[in-house]
Design a protein around this motif. Sequence first.
Motif, PDB file in Angstrom:
ATOM      1  N   ASN A   1      -5.349 -17.937  15.066  1.00  0.00           N
ATOM      2  CA  ASN A   1      -5.328 -17.429  16.197  1.00  0.00           C
ATOM      3  C   ASN A   1      -4.967 -18.418  17.307  1.00  0.00           C
ATOM      4  N   GLU A   2      -4.056 -18.261  18.440  1.00  0.00           N
ATOM      5  CA  GLU A   2      -3.911 -19.245  19.327  1.00  0.00           C
ATOM      6  C   GLU A   2      -5.092 -19.908  20.191  1.00  0.00           C
ATOM      7  N   ASP A   3      -5.855 -18.742  20.288  1.00  0.00           N
ATOM      8  CA  ASP A   3      -7.163 -19.289  21.004  1.00  0.00           C
ATOM      9  C   ASP A   3      -8.355 -20.228  20.249  1.00  0.00           C
ATOM     10  N   SER A   4      -7.856 -20.400  18.901  1.00  0.00           N
ATOM     11  CA  SER A   4      -8.641 -21.274  18.033  1.00  0.00           C
ATOM     12  C   SER A   4     -10.164 -21.029  17.909  1.00  0.00           C
ATOM     13  N   PHE A   5     -10.399 -19.851  17.426  1.00  0.00           N
ATOM     14  CA  PHE A   5     -11.879 -19.771  17.049  1.00  0.00           C
ATOM     15  C   PHE A   5     -11.780 -19.750  15.617  1.00  0.00           C
ATOM     16  N   GLY A   6     -10.958 -20.541  15.032  1.00  0.00           N
ATOM     17  CA  GLY A   6     -10.966 -20.959  13.524  1.00  0.00           C
ATOM     18  C   GLY A   6     -12.114 -21.218  12.770  1.00  0.00           C
ATOM     19  N   LYS A   7     -13.252 -21.810  13.435  1.00  0.00           N
ATOM     20  CA  LYS A   7     -14.356 -22.431  12.870  1.00  0.00           C
ATOM     21  C   LYS A   7     -15.034 -21.319  12.600  1.00  0.00           C
ATOM     22  N   ILE A   8     -14.710 -19.997  12.961  1.00  0.00           N
ATOM     23  CA  ILE A   8     -15.419 -18.793  12.492  1.00  0.00           C
ATOM     24  C   ILE A   8     -15.264 -18.782  10.947  1.00  0.00           C
ATOM     25  N   TYR A   9     -14.386 -19.263  10.522  1.00  0.00           N
ATOM     26  CA  TYR A   9     -14.121 -19.138   8.941  1.00  0.00           C
ATOM     27  C   TYR A   9     -15.097 -19.810   8.063  1.00  0.00           C
ATOM     28  N   SER A  10     -15.433 -21.052   8.703  1.00  0.00           N
ATOM     29  CA  SER A  10     -16.502 -22.011   8.036  1.00  0.00           C
ATOM     30  C   SER A  10     -17.871 -21.436   8.164  1.00  0.00           C
ATOM     31  N   ILE A  11     -18.120 -20.646   9.251  1.00  0.00           N
ATOM     32  CA  ILE A  11     -19.344 -20.427  10.222  1.00  0.00           C
ATOM     33  C   ILE A  11     -19.683 -19.274   9.139  1.00  0.00           C
ATOM     34  N   THR A  12     -19.054 -18.245   8.900  1.00  0.00           N
ATOM     35  CA  THR A  12     -19.439 -16.960   8.512  1.00  0.00           C
ATOM     36  C   THR A  12     -19.492 -17.164   7.025  1.00  0.00           C
ATOM     37  N   LYS A  13     -19.194 -17.912   6.255  1.00  0.00           N
ATOM     38  CA  LYS A  13     -19.561 -18.256   4.869  1.00  0.00           C
ATOM     39  C   LYS A  13     -20.948 -18.168   4.734  1.00  0.00           C
ATOM     40  N   GLU A  14     -21.608 -18.332   5.739  1.00  0.00           N
ATOM     41  CA  GLU A  14     -22.890 -18.310   5.848  1.00  0.00           C
ATOM     42  C   GLU A  14     -23.770 -17.048   5.487  1.00  0.00           C
ATOM     43  N   LEU A  15     -22.780 -16.140   5.693  1.00  0.00           N
ATOM     44  CA  LEU A  15     -23.242 -14.639   5.863  1.00  0.00           C
ATOM     45  C   LEU A  15     -23.234 -14.103   4.581  1.00  0.00           C
ATOM     46  N   ASN A  16     -22.460 -14.843   3.516  1.00  0.00           N
ATOM     47  CA  ASN A  16     -22.244 -14.297   2.164  1.00  0.00           C
ATOM     48  C   ASN A  16     -23.696 -14.231   1.140  1.00  0.00           C
ATOM     49  N   GLU A  17     -24.635 -13.482   1.727  1.00  0.00           N
ATOM     50  CA  GLU A  17     -25.873 -13.424   1.124  1.00  0.00           C
ATOM     51  C   GLU A  17     -26.067 -12.003   0.678  1.00  0.00           C
ATOM     52  N   VAL A  18     -27.087 -11.751  -0.245  1.00  0.00           N
ATOM     53  CA  VAL A  18     -27.479 -10.372  -0.579  1.00  0.00           C
ATOM     54  C   VAL A  18     -28.914  -9.986  -0.109  1.00  0.00           C
ATOM     55  N   GLU A  19     -29.513 -10.999   0.182  1.00  0.00           N
ATOM     56  CA  GLU A  19     -30.761 -10.717   0.996  1.00  0.00           C
ATOM     57  C   GLU A  19     -31.194 -10.689   2.448  1.00  0.00           C
ATOM     58  N   PRO A  20     -31.323  -9.657   2.860  1.00  0.00           N
ATOM     59  CA  PRO A  20     -31.238  -9.275   4.484  1.00  0.00           C
ATOM     60  C   PRO A  20     -31.951 -10.225   5.100  1.00  0.00           C
ATOM     61  N   GLU A  21     -33.108 -10.947   4.591  1.00  0.00           N
ATOM     62  CA  GLU A  21     -33.873 -12.031   5.557  1.00  0.00           C
ATOM     63  C   GLU A  21     -32.892 -13.416   5.488  1.00  0.00           C
ATOM     64  N   LYS A  22     -32.360 -13.781   4.726  1.00  0.00           N
ATOM     65  CA  LYS A  22     -31.282 -14.900   4.597  1.00  0.00           C
ATOM     66  C   LYS A  22     -30.373 -14.612   5.769  1.00  0.00           C
ATOM     67  N   ILE A  23     -29.787 -13.458   5.767  1.00  0.00           N
ATOM     68  CA  ILE A  23     -28.684 -13.121   6.591  1.00  0.00           C
ATOM     69  C   ILE A  23     -29.329 -13.187   8.192  1.00  0.00           C
ATOM     70  N   PHE A  24     -30.346 -12.519   8.304  1.00  0.00           N
ATOM     71  CA  PHE A  24     -31.058 -12.572   9.667  1.00  0.00           C
ATOM     72  C   PHE A  24     -31.033 -13.933  10.193  1.00  0.00           C
ATOM     73  N   THR A  25     -31.605 -14.905   9.462  1.00  0.00           N
ATOM     74  CA  THR A  25     -31.564 -16.301   9.758  1.00  0.00           C
ATOM     75  C   THR A  25     -30.202 -17.012   9.960  1.00  0.00           C
ATOM     76  N   HIS A  26     -29.309 -16.780   9.212  1.00  0.00           N
ATOM     77  CA  HIS A  26     -28.036 -17.408   9.344  1.00  0.00           C
ATOM     78  C   HIS A  26     -27.169 -16.734  10.368  1.00  0.00           C
ATOM     79  N   THR A  27     -27.544 -15.498  11.041  1.00  0.00           N
ATOM     80  CA  THR A  27     -26.984 -14.642  11.774  1.00  0.00           C
ATOM     81  C   THR A  27     -27.070 -15.641  13.117  1.00  0.00           C
TER      82      THR A  27
END
Length: 722
Positions: free
Chosen positions: A465-491
């Motif tokens: 995207n031109e507006d350059s929020f490309g860092k979302i790509y690396s950040i959202t990898k932290e949401l790749n979990e299967v335990e909700p408690e971990k996702i809550f913390t990384h959120t």
Amino acid sequence: MKVLITGGYGFIGSHVADRFYKEGYEVHIIDNLVTGKKENVTFKHKFYHLSIDDPKCRKVFAAYNFDIVVHLAAQASVATSMHNPTYDAQSNIVGLVQMLKFATEYKVKKFIFASSAAVYGEQSELPITEGVHTNPISPYGLSKLMGEKYCNNWAASQGLSSICFRFSNVYGPRQTHEGEGGVVSIFLNRLLTNHKLYVHGDGNQTRDFIYVEDVAFAIYRASQSTLTGIYNLSTNTEASVNDLIHHYESFHGAVETVQVASREGDIQRSVLNNARIIQDLDWAPLYTFEEGLQKTYEWGASSKPVEQAVVKEKKVVPNWYTNIKPYLENFILFFVLSVIVMSVDIPIFSVFEVGIFYIITLGAIYGNRQAFFAVCLSISLLLVDYFRQGREIVSLLYDTTFFFQISIFLFIGLVVGYSVQRKNIKIAEQQETLDDLQTRHDFLETIHEELRDVKDELQLRVLNNEDSFGKIYSITKELNEVEPEKIFTHTIEVVQKTMRCENVSIYLLNEDQTYLRLVASSYLLGEKPRTSSLKVADTRYIQQIISTKTIFANRNLLANVPEMAAPIFYDNKIKAILTINDLPFSSFSNYHENLFKVISGLIETSLNRAFEYIRLTEESRYIGQSIILQPDVFHEILNSKMLAKEKYNMPYALLKIQVDAGVLQQVAGKAHQLLRETDYIGYIEDKLFVLLSNTTKEDVSFIVNRFNNAGIETEDYHGVLV
């Protein structure tokens, strides 16, 4: 924009899929592959191998927010509907109702239903208009008529915008040699394989042939309009079978025809009036019959059709034969053994031994029913042999050896037969369970892969995207979990970095939607007070989110209200609320509101995957049938709490319960009633622990008193769990 096409691998469905793909839509297809072919759709799309009456279709609707549903999947053979009306109704009515239900639940904007000219039956006035009295003469036509009524009912009662098209005889490339309008493809295949054309009657029967691309374009146009109701989709032009042959001669050369008897019940003339659809939709067929046939012929010539071979149908074994087969085999074996025994002069005990062998053999193969039958036959063989020895039946009544042998027969038959029968039942149950688990696993794996594809595609778009929020790509990898408690913390970290705000919180909504419990927050203690729970009745912005199911933005800058809040859905219900505060003033805009919506959507996708994983692995998460978590699961949740404590000073407490192993589950059940939805119970190293979320030291003493009043001894645990 996303479109779901049921029956998308079929003749019409594949052309509809092509049209939507060319218009820039993300195409999803549900097809059971009974008549559809995967090779009909060659572009990138999402596919689900399901029948439309399969409850798993809900997962597809839940995973994606479809804008449009085009319902083409159906049992389309009139002959099949006459032979098996139950199957016709299951597919064409039950399947449709399920699609309507899911489309309503998941807020589909437009529902398009493929009906048929078969709803009209025999009509005297031509061309046929939509307002004439319908009179279907086949279960297929009746099921299509009922489908229209269901669509109209759903539109009136549920507000689902729907349009029903009554197709005339559709033809074109990819058409098989069956169904309405099949004469075009049947003749084409016979032409290209150098066969004669069989003409029923004089060939003057007429039909309203419409080219498939005109149908696909009309469906696309309807999806972009506000048009609803029932419309004919046709050319309003009659063409006879003789006309069809004449056109083929102009493409192919001389055609040899054979005239045969007219088919019983064949309609002589059929043509549908298309004035309403032309006027209301501003649509008109682009292809004349000759042009459509030309394109169809060119496709047929390039696809190298093969001769229609006589397919040998697999012989279906009658039920009576399956049922009687064990008895026949039983009797044959008995007959062979009887001949052997009776033809040789051997002691009577040998007959007894043969009987035992015979009973064990049949019992081991078939189970108790055939074992009992073998016992009866063995007793009869024993009696015959006794009579052959000159014994009388009266003397046998006093012979203990005879009764002993009968008792042995019965005992062996019962033991062997029952054991084998029990084993067979157990194997069948385990196989059924295994098949069910495999099906659930395969489907969940498919949905998981599709969700990953969608997330990766969205991340790639943001990255470029031109507006350059490309860092979302690396950040959202932290949401790749299967335990909700971990996702809550990384959120918390994900939202902080993307929205450039410090204060982020996420709350879980209880089942009856009356309270929200804080599960993660970035508010530092002493800086701003944490609100550990919210009562929905006292929180207006939460009420607004629940009623509208949309993002809340505090444009009026109300005090003690977050600046933005977004609902997180699971199973079509609000499961959690994500809130942010202390946004820079420059970030309080529609752009950042949309960005917050994208981020909350990614978090929702990750949480949905985690909740679904927990649901499917529920049996392995807990000890037996209790509410006590397995040690490894409990450790994982505890580590998430420790991480939240380290990063965001989120307090938690760990209590040890003094309990004997004999009353473990009873005490755990009593403790569970005193806990909140966000607390956990685990069993590690012969100790029962309670993990209290978002709990300060002051809260611990209060909770310990509650446990003591309930007769449960607890102590604040500060040790290390290995």
